[in-house]
Design a protein around this motif. Structure first.
Motif, PDB file in Angstrom:
ATOM      1  N   LEU A 274     -50.444 -34.563  19.524  1.00  0.00           N
ATOM      2  CA  LEU A 274     -50.482 -35.397  20.719  1.00  0.00           C
ATOM      3  C   LEU A 274     -51.445 -36.571  20.588  1.00  0.00           C
ATOM      4  CD1 LEU A 274     -50.415 -32.708  23.560  1.00  0.00           C
ATOM      5  CD2 LEU A 274     -48.508 -33.993  22.580  1.00  0.00           C
ATOM      6  N   CYS A 275     -52.571 -36.374  19.893  1.00  0.00           N
ATOM      7  CA  CYS A 275     -53.584 -37.442  19.851  1.00  0.00           C
ATOM      8  C   CYS A 275     -54.075 -37.772  18.448  1.00  0.00           C
ATOM      9  CB  CYS A 275     -54.768 -37.069  20.736  1.00  0.00           C
ATOM     10  SG  CYS A 275     -55.862 -35.809  20.021  1.00  0.00           S
ATOM     11  N   GLN A 276     -53.578 -37.085  17.422  1.00  0.00           N
ATOM     12  CA  GLN A 276     -53.973 -37.293  16.026  1.00  0.00           C
ATOM     13  C   GLN A 276     -55.437 -36.941  15.762  1.00  0.00           C
ATOM     14  OE1 GLN A 276     -52.978 -40.900  13.974  1.00  0.00           O
ATOM     15  NE2 GLN A 276     -50.798 -40.553  14.146  1.00  0.00           N
ATOM     16  N   ARG A 277     -56.025 -36.100  16.584  1.00  0.00           N
ATOM     17  CA  ARG A 277     -57.384 -35.634  16.309  1.00  0.00           C
ATOM     18  C   ARG A 277     -57.343 -34.747  15.065  1.00  0.00           C
ATOM     19  NH1 ARG A 277     -61.939 -34.581  19.598  1.00  0.00           N
ATOM     20  NH2 ARG A 277     -60.713 -35.366  21.356  1.00  0.00           N
ATOM     21  N   PRO A 278     -58.131 -35.048  14.009  1.00  0.00           N
ATOM     22  CA  PRO A 278     -58.141 -34.202  12.808  1.00  0.00           C
ATOM     23  C   PRO A 278     -58.566 -32.785  13.151  1.00  0.00           C
ATOM     24  CG  PRO A 278     -59.194 -36.305  12.360  1.00  0.00           C
ATOM     25  CD  PRO A 278     -58.992 -36.230  13.853  1.00  0.00           C
ATOM     26  N   MET A 279     -57.870 -31.794  12.530  1.00  0.00           N
ATOM     27  CA  MET A 279     -58.139 -30.398  12.861  1.00  0.00           C
ATOM     28  C   MET A 279     -58.424 -29.536  11.640  1.00  0.00           C
ATOM     29  SD  MET A 279     -55.399 -29.782  15.963  1.00  0.00           S
ATOM     30  CE  MET A 279     -56.067 -28.158  16.324  1.00  0.00           C
ATOM     31  N   GLY A 280     -58.601 -30.147  10.471  1.00  0.00           N
ATOM     32  CA  GLY A 280     -58.965 -29.363   9.305  1.00  0.00           C
ATOM     33  C   GLY A 280     -57.787 -28.645   8.683  1.00  0.00           C
ATOM     34  N   GLU A 281     -58.052 -27.887   7.614  1.00  0.00           N
ATOM     35  CA  GLU A 281     -56.995 -27.239   6.835  1.00  0.00           C
ATOM     36  C   GLU A 281     -56.955 -25.727   6.995  1.00  0.00           C
ATOM     37  OE1 GLU A 281     -54.912 -29.133   5.421  1.00  0.00           O
ATOM     38  OE2 GLU A 281     -56.030 -30.987   5.704  1.00  0.00           O
ATOM     39  N   GLU A 282     -57.789 -25.191   7.891  1.00  0.00           N
ATOM     40  CA  GLU A 282     -57.834 -23.733   7.992  1.00  0.00           C
ATOM     41  C   GLU A 282     -56.552 -23.141   8.563  1.00  0.00           C
ATOM     42  OE1 GLU A 282     -60.258 -25.339  11.540  1.00  0.00           O
ATOM     43  OE2 GLU A 282     -59.821 -25.840   9.457  1.00  0.00           O
ATOM     44  N   TYR A 283     -55.691 -24.009   9.145  1.00  0.00           N
ATOM     45  CA  TYR A 283     -54.433 -23.529   9.711  1.00  0.00           C
ATOM     46  C   TYR A 283     -53.281 -23.612   8.714  1.00  0.00           C
ATOM     47  CZ  TYR A 283     -57.113 -24.513  13.954  1.00  0.00           C
ATOM     48  OH  TYR A 283     -58.086 -24.559  14.911  1.00  0.00           O
TER      49      TYR A 283
END
Length: 256
Positions: A50-59
Motif C-alpha cells: 500500500l505504501c512501499q514501506r520497506p519491511m525486510g526479508e524475514e518474511y
C-alpha cells in the motif's frame, strides 16, 4: 546534433564533472561517484503493497505484505514511490537542489524515482506539490515542479504544473510535529479552478522532493479529492522513514 550535446566536451573540459557530494571526478555532470552512490539508502526487497514501506526479508519474498501503519490507518492514496530513504547523502542532494540551486541534479533524481513507480499504465497527470508565490519568487523555482517535469518526460505522461495552487503562505514546517504541520497546512493548498475539468476523474502522480510526515501530501490529497480525481500516487526523491534505514539499497538502480 543539438547544441548542448555538441558543447558537452567543451563544458566538461572547462568545468570537469565532479560528484556533487564529495567532489570526486565522475563520468558526466549530474552523477554521483560510486562511493557516494553506495551511501544512499535505496529501498529494496519486501515492501508494503500500500505504501512501499520497506519491511525486510524475514518474511521471504512476498507481494501482499501490509505494514502496521497501513493496517491501523489505510492510506487514501494508491501508493508511494520514493527513490531513497532520507539519510545524510540524500539530505545533502535535496539541499543542493532546493537551496544550492543545483538544478542539474534533477534528471538524475527523477531517473532514480522512475524504477520505484513499477510502471505506469494508461494516462496520468503529473502534478507537483505547489509553492506559495512569495516563496517561489524568493527561490526562483519550485523543485517539485522541476522533478515533475522530468518525470513526465521519462514516463511519457502529461505534466499539469499548476494543477494545485498554494494561495496561503505557511510557516516553515521544520521542527513541527504532525498535528502542528496539519494545522499549518489546513486549507493552504487548493485545486486550481482553471484546471478542474482536467483534474476531474484523472489519475494523478503527485510529485514532491521529500516526504517527511506526510502532512503536505495529505493536504494535497484533500485538495485533489475536492477536484474529484480518480486516483493519486505519490512520487518523491526521498522519504523520511528512520526505522527503515537498515534495509540498505538496490545496487541495480544506478543514477547514470
Amino acid at each position: 546534433m543539438q547544441i548542448s550535446a555538441a558543447l558537452t566536451p567543451i563544458v566538461d573540459f572547462v568545468f570537469p564533472p565532479r560528484c556533487p557530494l564529495c567532489g570526486s571526478p565522475v563520468a558526466a555532470h549530474g552523477g554521483l561517484c560510486l562511493a557516494c552512490w553506495d551511501k544512499l539508502a535505496v529501498p529494496s526487497g519486501n515492501c508494503c503493497k500500500l505504501c512501499q514501506r520497506p519491511m525486510g526479508e524475514e518474511y521471504g519474498i512476498e507481494s501482499d505484505l501490509i505494514c502496521a501503519p497501513c493496517m491501523a490507518e489505510p492510506p487514501k492514496h494508491a501508493g508511494i514511490a520514493a527513490a531513497t530513504l532520507y539519510n545524510e547523502p540524500s539530505r545533502t542532494l535535496v539541499l543542493l537542489l532546493k537551496h544550492g540551486r543545483r538544478i542539474g541534479l534533477v534528471p538524475m533524481m527523477a531517473r532514480m524515482i522512475v524504477p520505484r513507480l513499477g510502471g505506469i499504465e494508461g494516462e496520468w497527470l503529473v502534478v507537483p506539490v505547489p509553492l506559495h508565490r512569495w516563496r517561489l519568487m524568493r527561490r526562483g523555482f519550485n523543485q517539485s515542479a522541476l522533478l515533475a517535469g522530468e518525470l513526465a518526460k521519462l514516463t511519457g505522461q502529461k505534466l499539469l504544473v499548476d494543477g494545485l495552487v498554494r494561495p496561503r503562505a505557511t510557516p516553515s514546517l521544520g521542527g513541527l510535529n504532525r498535528k502542528a504541520r496539519a494545522r499549518a497546512l489546513s486549507g493552504a493548498i487548493q485545486p486550481n479552478r482553471r484546471c478542474l475539468r482536467q483534474l476531474s476523474g484523472a489519475r494523478i502522480l503527485l510529485v514532491d522532493d521529500v516526504m517527511t510526515s506526510g502532512s503536505t501530501t495529505d493536504a494535497c490529497m484533500v485538495a485533489l479529492r475536492k477536484a474529484e480525481v480518480a486516483e493519486v500516487r505519490i512520487a518523491c526523491f526521498s522519504r523520511v522513514l528512520d526505522e527503515a534505514l537498515d534495509t540498505v539499497r538496490d545496487p541495480q538502480v544506478l543514477p547514470g
